[in-house]
Write an enzyme that holds these catalytic residues in place. Structure first.
Site, short mmCIF file in Angstrom:
data_model
loop_
_atom_site.label_atom_id
_atom_site.label_comp_id
_atom_site.label_asym_id
_atom_site.label_seq_id
_atom_site.Cartn_x
_atom_site.Cartn_y
_atom_site.Cartn_z
N LYS A 22 40.85 56.18 25.90
CA LYS A 22 39.70 56.13 24.99
C LYS A 22 39.77 54.92 24.07
O LYS A 22 38.78 54.21 23.89
CB LYS A 22 39.67 57.41 24.14
CG LYS A 22 38.73 57.35 22.97
CD LYS A 22 38.83 58.57 22.07
CE LYS A 22 39.98 58.56 21.10
NZ LYS A 22 39.76 58.02 19.76
N ASN A 23 40.95 54.69 23.49
CA ASN A 23 41.03 53.63 22.48
C ASN A 23 41.05 52.22 23.07
O ASN A 23 40.96 51.24 22.34
CB ASN A 23 42.23 53.87 21.54
CG ASN A 23 41.98 55.07 20.64
OD1 ASN A 23 40.84 55.54 20.53
ND2 ASN A 23 43.03 55.58 20.02
N CYS A 118 38.30 60.29 12.61
CA CYS A 118 39.06 61.46 12.14
C CYS A 118 39.45 61.31 10.68
O CYS A 118 39.75 60.21 10.21
CB CYS A 118 40.31 61.62 12.99
SG CYS A 118 39.94 62.28 14.62
N ARG A 123 40.69 55.09 5.39
CA ARG A 123 40.76 54.18 6.54
C ARG A 123 39.92 52.94 6.23
O ARG A 123 38.81 52.78 6.72
CB ARG A 123 40.29 54.91 7.81
CG ARG A 123 41.19 56.09 8.13
CD ARG A 123 40.77 56.80 9.38
NE ARG A 123 41.07 56.07 10.59
CZ ARG A 123 40.79 56.51 11.81
NH1 ARG A 123 40.20 57.67 11.97
NH2 ARG A 123 41.07 55.78 12.87
N ASP A 307 49.46 58.75 16.72
CA ASP A 307 48.58 59.69 17.44
C ASP A 307 49.37 60.76 18.20
O ASP A 307 48.77 61.68 18.77
CB ASP A 307 47.68 58.93 18.43
CG ASP A 307 46.61 58.11 17.71
OD1 ASP A 307 46.44 58.31 16.49
OD2 ASP A 307 45.97 57.28 18.36
N ARG A 399 36.45 64.90 21.49
CA ARG A 399 36.21 63.46 21.26
C ARG A 399 37.12 62.60 22.13
O ARG A 399 36.79 61.46 22.43
CB ARG A 399 36.51 63.09 19.81
CG ARG A 399 35.60 63.70 18.81
CD ARG A 399 36.05 63.37 17.42
NE ARG A 399 35.67 61.99 17.15
CZ ARG A 399 35.32 61.53 15.95
NH1 ARG A 399 35.31 62.34 14.93
NH2 ARG A 399 34.98 60.29 15.78
C1 EPZ Z 1 43.20 53.10 15.83
O1 EPZ Z 1 42.60 53.35 14.56
C2 EPZ Z 1 42.92 54.33 16.66
N1 EPZ Z 1 41.48 54.50 16.75
C3 EPZ Z 1 43.59 55.55 16.05
O2 EPZ Z 1 43.43 56.61 16.96
C4 EPZ Z 1 45.07 55.28 15.86
O3 EPZ Z 1 45.63 56.35 15.15
C5 EPZ Z 1 45.30 53.98 15.09
O4 EPZ Z 1 44.59 52.90 15.73
C6 EPZ Z 1 46.77 53.58 15.01
O5 EPZ Z 1 47.31 53.44 16.29
C7 EPZ Z 1 40.77 53.78 17.62
O6 EPZ Z 1 41.30 52.99 18.38
C8 EPZ Z 1 39.32 54.04 17.64
P1 EPZ Z 1 44.57 50.81 12.37
P2 EPZ Z 1 42.39 52.18 13.55
O7 EPZ Z 1 43.56 49.83 11.94
O8 EPZ Z 1 42.10 50.93 14.30
C9 EPZ Z 1 45.44 50.38 7.68
C10 EPZ Z 1 42.88 58.74 17.69
O9 EPZ Z 1 43.35 59.89 17.44
N2 EPZ Z 1 44.30 49.44 7.65
O10 EPZ Z 1 45.61 50.37 13.34
O11 EPZ Z 1 41.43 52.65 12.52
C11 EPZ Z 1 45.00 51.80 7.97
O12 EPZ Z 1 44.57 52.45 6.81
C12 EPZ Z 1 42.67 57.76 16.56
O13 EPZ Z 1 42.55 58.38 18.82
C13 EPZ Z 1 43.99 48.77 6.49
O14 EPZ Z 1 44.64 48.93 5.45
O15 EPZ Z 1 43.84 52.10 12.91
C14 EPZ Z 1 46.27 52.38 8.55
O16 EPZ Z 1 47.13 52.73 7.50
C15 EPZ Z 1 42.96 58.36 15.22
N3 EPZ Z 1 42.93 47.90 6.50
C16 EPZ Z 1 46.90 51.21 9.31
O17 EPZ Z 1 46.28 50.03 8.75
C17 EPZ Z 1 42.19 47.68 7.62
O18 EPZ Z 1 41.26 46.88 7.57
C18 EPZ Z 1 46.65 51.20 10.80
O19 EPZ Z 1 45.27 51.39 11.07
C19 EPZ Z 1 42.51 48.37 8.80
C20 EPZ Z 1 43.58 49.25 8.79
#
Ligand code: EPZ
Length: 432
Positions: A22-23, A118, A123, A307, A399
Site C-alpha cells: 500500500k505505502n 491514522c 503528523r 507499523d 484501509r
Molecule cells: C508513512 O507515513 C506511512 N504512511 C506510515 O504508515 C508509516 O508509519 C510511516 O511512513 C513511517 O514508516 C504512508 O506511507 C502513507 P513519516 P508518513 O513522514 O510518511 C515526522 C500505515 O500504517 N515528520 O516517515 O506520514 C513524523 O511526525 C501508516 O500504513 C515530521 O516531523 O511518516 C514522524 O514522527 C501509518 N515532519 C516521523 O517524521 C514531516 O514533515 C516519520 O514520519 C514529516 C514527518
C-alpha cells in the site's frame, strides 16, 4: 457497521500470498499522472486507501481503467491543473499529500486538501513543505483546509531533512524529478517503498540515484514517459502474518515477499524463539512453544518498523517474562494498549515506552480498532485468545489489508466479517 467476529484458540497453519505494498502504491499512483502517456501499474493492492487515491486522480481528470483487480491503466493527460484535489476521502487518507509533489512537478501548481490518515500522534508535513520551498515553490494554506503550492520555475536544490520522513522523501523526489537541474536529499528515508517509487520514476525516464541510501540525487528531466511497472510486496502485511503465525503457535509460509525487507522482523522473531526459514520469495514462521521476552525499538528502515509495533507488542504480551517496546517514530502509537488490556494483557505505558509483563493467555473481549496496524494487532490477539471476540471500527483495518479475513480463514482462523445480529448468530452457530 461491520465487525469482525473471531473465535480464538486455533493455530494458523498453511500458506498465504501477500499483496502489493500500500505505502509504495500510494506515491506510485500519484507519480503515474506526471506523464501525459499511459502508465500501467500491476500488483496494486485492493484496499480502501488505494481506491480513495484512484478516485482522487479521477476527480481531477485522469483516466483510470481497471484492467483486473490488481492492474490499472492510468493516463493523466486530461488533468486540469487548476482543479483542486478534494473530497471527503482525500481528506481521510495520508497518501493524498503525494499529489502535491506530483502535480507541482508536472504543472508547477498543486492545490490539495490536507491529509488525514491514522491517528497515531501529531503528523506534521513541515519537511515536505520545506522541500517544495527549497525548490522555489510558494506554499501556503488556503481555505478550506487546502495546501497550495505554486512555482514559476522549480530549480534543483540541496535539501537536508531534519527528520527521516518517508512521506517527505517521496514527495520531494516527485517534485524534483521534473525540476531544473540537480536536487540532493540528505538524511533521506531508506524504506523499500522509497526505493520502489524511485524505480518507478526511473522507468518513466526520471534520473534518480541513491534511493535506499540516505543521500538521494535527482537530476530533473523535462518530461516523463509511459511505463508498465509492478509494485513490490507489502512488507507490513507480510510482517503481520508472521506475527499472527507466532502468536497462535502456528506454522505459516508467507509467499510473494522479499525476505530482505523482513529481516528486522525475522530477527526479533528468532530472538524470542520462533523458527524462521527463508526461500527466494517466501518466509516460513513456526512457533511450537511459549516464546521468550525481548526489547524492541522502532526505527526508520532498516530498523524495526513502527507499523509492526502493535503486532509485536501483542506477541510479547503472551511471551514469558518482561519485554520493553519503545516507539521512537510516532508520539502516541500506544493508544491501543487500553483495548489490549481488556483482553488481559499486562502493559504499562510510560511516555513512548511500553513495559509488558507476559501473560499465559488473552481472554476474548469486545474491542475497537483504533487505527490500521493496531486494529490488525487486536485481530491477532483475538485469534490467540480462547473464546469469542468482537472487533469494531474495522474500516481502519480495511484501509490497508486486502482480503484479511479470507486469508486468515484459509490458514484455519475462525473469523467472519459480520454486519447484522443474524450474521453474528450464524457465525457462532457455525464455529461452536
Ligand atoms: C508513512 O507515513 C506511512 N504512511 C506510515 O504508515 C508509516 O508509519 C510511516 O511512513 C513511517 O514508516 C504512508 O506511507 C502513507 P513519516 P508518513 O513522514 O510518511 C515526522 C500505515 O500504517 N515528520 O516517515 O506520514 C513524523 O511526525 C501508516 O500504513 C515530521 O516531523 O511518516 C514522524 O514522527 C501509518 N515532519 C516521523 O517524521 C514531516 O514533515 C516519520 O514520519 C514529516 C514527518
Amino acid at each position: 457497521m461491520a465487525h469482525y467476529m473471531i473465535k480464538g484458540g486455533t493455530s494458523l497453519v498453511g500458506e498465504v500470498e501477500i499483496a502489493g505494498a500500500k505505502n509504495a502504491a500510494l506515491p506510485i499512483i500519484a507519480a503515474s499522472v506526471m506523464t501525459n502517456e499511459t502508465v500501467i501499474i500491476d500488483n496494486v493492492p485492493d484496499v480502501s486507501d488505494i481506491r480513495a487515491l484512484l478516485d482522487a486522480i479521477r476527480s481531477i481528470g485522469a483516466y483510470v481503467e481497471k484492467i483486473n483487480r490488481h492492474s490499472f491503466k492510468i493516463n493523466g493527460s486530461a488533468i486540469n491543473r487548476q482543479t483542486a484535489v478534494d473530497n471527503e476521502y482525500v481528506r481521510k487518507i495520508r497518501g493524498s499529500y503525494y499529489l502535491i509533489g506530483a502535480l507541482l512537478g508536472k504543472y508547477r501548481l498543486a492545490t490539495v486538501a490536507l491529509p488525514g490518515g491514522c491517528d497515531i500522534g501529531l503528523r506534521p508535513i513541515d519537511q515536505h513543505l520545506k522541500g517544495f520551498r527549497a525548490l522555489g515553490a510558494d506554499v501556503r494554506f488556503v481555505p478550506p483546509g487546502m495546501a497550495r503550492a505554486e512555482a514559476e520555475r522549480l530549480v534543483g536544490s540541496h535539501i537536508y531533512m531534519d527528520v527521516v520522513s518517508v512521506g517527505a522523501t517521496c514527495n520531494i523526489m516527485l517534485a524534483s524529478s521534473m525540476a531544473e537541474g540537480l536536487t540532493i536529499i540528505e538524511n533521506a528515508a531508506k524504506e523499500p517503498h522509497v526505493v520502489d517509487l524511485a524505480n518507478f520514476l526511473n522507468s518513466m525516464g526520471a534520473r534518480i540515484k541513491g534511493a535506499g541510501t540516505d543521500v538521494i540525487r535527482i537530476n530533473g528531466v523535462d518530461r516523463l514517459h509511459g511505463t508498465e511497472y509492478s509494485i513490490i510486496p507489502d512488507q507490513i502485511e507480510a510482517g503481520t502474518f508472521m506475527m499472527a503465525a507466532a502468536a497462535t503457535k502456528g506454522d505459516v509460509t508467507i509467499r510473494n515477499v522479499i525476505p530482505k525487507h523482513l529481516e528486522s522482523i525475522s530477527a526479533k522473531l528468532l530472538e524470542v524463539g520462533c523458527q524462521i526459514s527463508e526461500e527466494d520469495d517466501a518466509v516460513r514462521v513456526a512457533a511450537a512453544k511459549r516464546l521468550g521476552r525481548t526489547t524492541v525499538k522502532t526505527l526508520p528502515y532498516p530498523g524495526f518498523p513502527t507499523d509492526m509495533q502493535p503486532q509485536m507488542t501483542v506477541l510479547l504480551g503472551l511471551s514469558n517474562g518482561t519485554s520493553i517496546v519503545t516507539e521512537s517514530i510516532f508520539e502516541s502509537r500506544f493508544k491501543y494498549t487500553d483495548e489490549l488490556t481488556k483482553m488481559g494483557a499486562q502493559i504499562r505505558v510510560e511516555g513512548n515506552t511500553a513495559i509488558i509483563e507476559g501473560v499465559d493467555s488473552y481472554s476474548a473481549a469486545y474491542v475497537k480498532a483504533p487505527d490500521l496496524r493496531a486494529g490488525a494487532a487486536l485481530v491477532i490477539a483475538a485469534m490467540a485468545a480462547e473464546g469469542f471476540s468482537e472487533i469494531s471500527d474495522i474500516h481502519y483495518i480495511e484501509r490497508g489489508y486486502e482480503d484479511f479475513t479470507e486469508k486468515l480463514k484459509k490458514l484455519g482462523a475462525q473469523i467472519d466479517r459480520v454486519e447484522t445480529e443474524n450474521d453474528k448468530r450464524n457465525f457462532k452457530f457455525r464455529v461452536s
